[in-house]
Design a protein around this motif. Structure first.
Motif, PDB file in Angstrom:
ATOM      1  N   HIS A  44     -30.749  -1.273  17.591  1.00 49.56           N
ATOM      2  CA  HIS A  44     -29.398  -1.848  17.301  1.00 49.56           C
ATOM      3  C   HIS A  44     -29.738  -2.695  15.956  1.00 49.56           C
ATOM      4  CE1 HIS A  44     -25.555  -3.499  16.609  1.00 49.56           C
ATOM      5  NE2 HIS A  44     -26.018  -4.697  16.822  1.00 49.56           N
ATOM      6  N   LEU A  45     -29.085  -2.606  14.884  1.00 50.31           N
ATOM      7  CA  LEU A  45     -29.440  -3.595  13.903  1.00 50.31           C
ATOM      8  C   LEU A  45     -28.165  -4.119  13.428  1.00 50.31           C
ATOM      9  CD1 LEU A  45     -31.946  -1.561  11.699  1.00 50.31           C
ATOM     10  CD2 LEU A  45     -32.677  -3.338  13.043  1.00 50.31           C
ATOM     11  N   ASP A  46     -28.128  -5.551  13.840  1.00 49.44           N
ATOM     12  CA  ASP A  46     -26.829  -6.001  13.343  1.00 49.44           C
ATOM     13  C   ASP A  46     -26.989  -6.560  11.691  1.00 49.44           C
ATOM     14  OD1 ASP A  46     -25.037  -7.963  12.416  1.00 49.44           O
ATOM     15  OD2 ASP A  46     -24.859  -9.146  14.310  1.00 49.44           O
ATOM     16  N   LEU A  47     -26.687  -5.618  10.762  1.00 48.11           N
ATOM     17  CA  LEU A  47     -26.599  -5.566   9.560  1.00 48.11           C
ATOM     18  C   LEU A  47     -26.141  -7.031   8.550  1.00 48.11           C
ATOM     19  CD1 LEU A  47     -26.741  -1.781   8.345  1.00 48.11           C
ATOM     20  CD2 LEU A  47     -28.886  -3.065   8.904  1.00 48.11           C
ATOM     21  N   ALA A  48     -25.064  -6.974   9.138  1.00 48.72           N
ATOM     22  CA  ALA A  48     -24.134  -8.172   8.487  1.00 48.72           C
ATOM     23  C   ALA A  48     -25.062  -9.531   8.781  1.00 48.72           C
ATOM     24  CB  ALA A  48     -22.848  -8.366   9.287  1.00 48.72           C
ATOM     25  N   THR A  49     -25.474  -9.920   9.747  1.00 51.41           N
ATOM     26  CA  THR A  49     -26.249 -10.969   9.990  1.00 51.41           C
ATOM     27  C   THR A  49     -27.747 -11.072   9.470  1.00 51.41           C
ATOM     28  OG1 THR A  49     -25.317 -11.259  12.146  1.00 51.41           O
ATOM     29  CG2 THR A  49     -27.458 -12.490  11.762  1.00 51.41           C
ATOM     30  N   LEU A  50     -28.264 -10.025   9.262  1.00 55.65           N
ATOM     31  CA  LEU A  50     -29.717  -9.872   8.657  1.00 55.65           C
ATOM     32  C   LEU A  50     -29.559  -9.793   6.950  1.00 55.65           C
ATOM     33  CD1 LEU A  50     -31.186  -6.658  10.724  1.00 55.65           C
ATOM     34  CD2 LEU A  50     -32.090  -9.022  10.519  1.00 55.65           C
ATOM     35  N   ILE A  51     -28.401  -9.321   6.517  1.00 53.61           N
ATOM     36  CA  ILE A  51     -27.887  -9.486   5.000  1.00 53.61           C
ATOM     37  C   ILE A  51     -27.679 -11.151   4.707  1.00 53.61           C
ATOM     38  CG2 ILE A  51     -26.391  -8.949   3.284  1.00 53.61           C
ATOM     39  CD1 ILE A  51     -26.261  -5.943   4.433  1.00 53.61           C
TER      40      ILE A  51
ATOM     41  N   LEU B 165     -24.357  -3.844   0.442  1.00 56.05           N
ATOM     42  CA  LEU B 165     -24.550  -5.079   1.196  1.00 56.05           C
ATOM     43  C   LEU B 165     -23.339  -5.902   1.595  1.00 56.05           C
ATOM     44  CD1 LEU B 165     -27.128  -6.355  -1.459  1.00 56.05           C
ATOM     45  CD2 LEU B 165     -27.647  -5.654   1.048  1.00 56.05           C
ATOM     46  N   ALA B 166     -22.464  -5.693   0.964  1.00 56.74           N
ATOM     47  CA  ALA B 166     -20.972  -6.539   1.196  1.00 56.74           C
ATOM     48  C   ALA B 166     -20.470  -5.908   2.286  1.00 56.74           C
ATOM     49  CB  ALA B 166     -20.163  -6.620  -0.025  1.00 56.74           C
ATOM     50  N   SER B 167     -20.472  -4.435   2.546  1.00 56.40           N
ATOM     51  CA  SER B 167     -19.623  -3.883   3.616  1.00 56.40           C
ATOM     52  C   SER B 167     -20.364  -3.696   4.998  1.00 56.40           C
ATOM     53  CB  SER B 167     -19.128  -2.473   3.030  1.00 56.40           C
ATOM     54  OG  SER B 167     -19.962  -1.773   2.542  1.00 56.40           O
TER      55      SER B 167
ATOM     56  N   LEU C 256     -29.794   3.255  15.683  1.00 52.42           N
ATOM     57  CA  LEU C 256     -31.091   4.668  15.773  1.00 52.42           C
ATOM     58  C   LEU C 256     -31.377   4.901  17.069  1.00 52.42           C
ATOM     59  CD1 LEU C 256     -33.057   3.392  12.574  1.00 52.42           C
ATOM     60  CD2 LEU C 256     -31.208   5.003  12.578  1.00 52.42           C
ATOM     61  N   ALA C 257     -31.835   6.112  17.171  1.00 51.18           N
ATOM     62  CA  ALA C 257     -32.144   6.719  18.349  1.00 51.18           C
ATOM     63  C   ALA C 257     -33.203   8.000  18.127  1.00 51.18           C
ATOM     64  CB  ALA C 257     -30.996   7.208  19.402  1.00 51.18           C
TER      65      ALA C 257
ATOM     66  N   ARG D 297     -31.396  10.021  15.171  1.00 46.81           N
ATOM     67  CA  ARG D 297     -30.026  10.225  14.955  1.00 46.81           C
ATOM     68  C   ARG D 297     -29.686   8.672  14.697  1.00 46.81           C
ATOM     69  NH1 ARG D 297     -27.551  13.596  20.121  1.00 46.81           N
ATOM     70  NH2 ARG D 297     -28.547  15.645  19.500  1.00 46.81           N
ATOM     71  N   GLY D 298     -28.508   8.592  13.958  1.00 57.95           N
ATOM     72  CA  GLY D 298     -28.097   7.250  13.318  1.00 57.95           C
ATOM     73  C   GLY D 298     -26.630   7.009  13.350  1.00 57.95           C
ATOM     74  N   ARG D 299     -26.300   5.950  13.271  1.00 57.58           N
ATOM     75  CA  ARG D 299     -24.860   5.385  13.479  1.00 57.58           C
ATOM     76  C   ARG D 299     -24.794   4.374  12.487  1.00 57.58           C
ATOM     77  NH1 ARG D 299     -22.604   5.105  19.082  1.00 57.58           N
ATOM     78  NH2 ARG D 299     -23.824   3.258  19.084  1.00 57.58           N
ATOM     79  N   TYR D 300     -23.908   4.538  11.468  1.00 62.40           N
ATOM     80  CA  TYR D 300     -23.789   3.327  10.502  1.00 62.40           C
ATOM     81  C   TYR D 300     -22.315   2.864  10.392  1.00 62.40           C
ATOM     82  CZ  TYR D 300     -23.617   1.104   5.816  1.00 62.40           C
ATOM     83  OH  TYR D 300     -23.532  -0.030   5.063  1.00 62.40           O
ATOM     84  N   ARG D 301     -22.026   1.590  10.699  1.00 59.31           N
ATOM     85  CA  ARG D 301     -20.654   1.069  10.652  1.00 59.31           C
ATOM     86  C   ARG D 301     -20.625   0.153   9.658  1.00 59.31           C
ATOM     87  NH1 ARG D 301     -22.270   0.453  16.186  1.00 59.31           N
ATOM     88  NH2 ARG D 301     -21.895  -1.597  16.075  1.00 59.31           N
ATOM     89  N   VAL D 302     -19.264   0.060   9.049  1.00 61.43           N
ATOM     90  CA  VAL D 302     -19.049  -0.913   7.802  1.00 61.43           C
ATOM     91  C   VAL D 302     -18.081  -1.763   8.476  1.00 61.43           C
ATOM     92  CG1 VAL D 302     -19.662   0.759   6.090  1.00 61.43           C
ATOM     93  CG2 VAL D 302     -17.381   0.870   7.061  1.00 61.43           C
ATOM     94  N   LYS D 303     -17.669  -2.847   7.644  1.00 63.08           N
ATOM     95  CA  LYS D 303     -16.592  -3.694   8.140  1.00 63.08           C
ATOM     96  C   LYS D 303     -15.373  -3.335   7.833  1.00 63.08           C
ATOM     97  CE  LYS D 303     -19.882  -7.356   6.639  1.00 63.08           C
ATOM     98  NZ  LYS D 303     -20.038  -8.616   5.621  1.00 63.08           N
TER      99      LYS D 303
END
Length: 217
Positions: A138-145, A191-193, A199-200, A211-217
């Motif tokens: 699991h990657l918290d993209l919002a925090t990483l960005i 990057l904004a969204s 990923l698994a 497999r991947g699951r991408y979520r946006v704000k």
């Protein structure tokens, strides 16, 4: 999983679950048979990932977790290993100098790379939300960005500057800079969204799946 979830830090930005070290080692043996490299045993595999304790004392048949968090006041990320002890065997980590923070829940122990970290006040929902698979991330993209946004923006600006300085080719029937401007704009929108990415890696016999699951704000 419930015991492990109670030890995952609330500010975990990255969470990795290895369903079983033995399963990953078996997968490595399958691929090593195609080449000349010697496969790693489960304990050697864990040791190669910088686990700070005696890897042989960790149960190779149960899930192992690694959480990574970025405390605002710390220059380096906090690494938290959450591991099950093998039956009847203590983990045997030498923490006499107090370099780590240790918490326990059932037969799981969390080992954090910074001393004085408080025990999580509630189980982390990230554990149950991880997708099934031999390895899940699991990657918290919002925090990483947000954390690395200055570096990301600097890289984008340098790339744009480099493209602007490229000489034009009269044989090309269109202006490639317009295409690249669209790509850069799309990258900034992403990057904004961006919110999170899961990923698994799975295995069924000799077949691997990602497999991947991408979520946006």
């Amino acid at each position: 999983p419930d015991a492990a979830a109670s030890l995952v830090p609330a500010d975990a930005t990255i969470l990795v679950r290895v369903e079983s070290l033995a399963g990953v080692a078996e997968l490595a043996r399958t691929f090593a048979s195609l080449g000349e490299d010697e496969p790693l045993a489960p304990a050697e595999l864990l040791a190669s990932l910088s686990y700070p304790g005696p890897a042989a004392n960790v149960d190779p048949l149960r899930p192992v977790y690694l959480a990574v968090g970025f405390a605002p006041t710390q220059p380096a990320p906090d690494m938290t290993w959450i591991v099950p002890a093998a039956s009847g065997v203590p983990l045997g980590l030498d923490n006499s100098d107090g370099a780590y923070t240790l918490h326990t829940a059932g037969d799981y122990t969390s080992i954090t790379s910074r001393p004085g970290v408080a025990r999580p006040s509630a189980p982390s929902p990230l554990v149950a939300a991880l997708p099934p698979g031999l390895v899940a991330v699991h990657l918290d993209l919002a925090t990483l960005i947000e954390r690395f946004r200055p570096l990301i923006d600097m890289g984008l600006r340098q790339a744009e500057t480099g493209l602007d300085s490229l000489p034009t080719d009269p044989s090309v029937p269109f202006d490639p800079s317009e295409m690249f401007e669209w790509y850069f704009g799309f990258a900034r929108e992403c990057l904004a969204s961006a919110e999170a990415l899961d990923l698994a890696l799975g295995r069924a016999g000799e077949t691997l799946t990602l497999r991947g699951r991408y979520r946006v704000k």
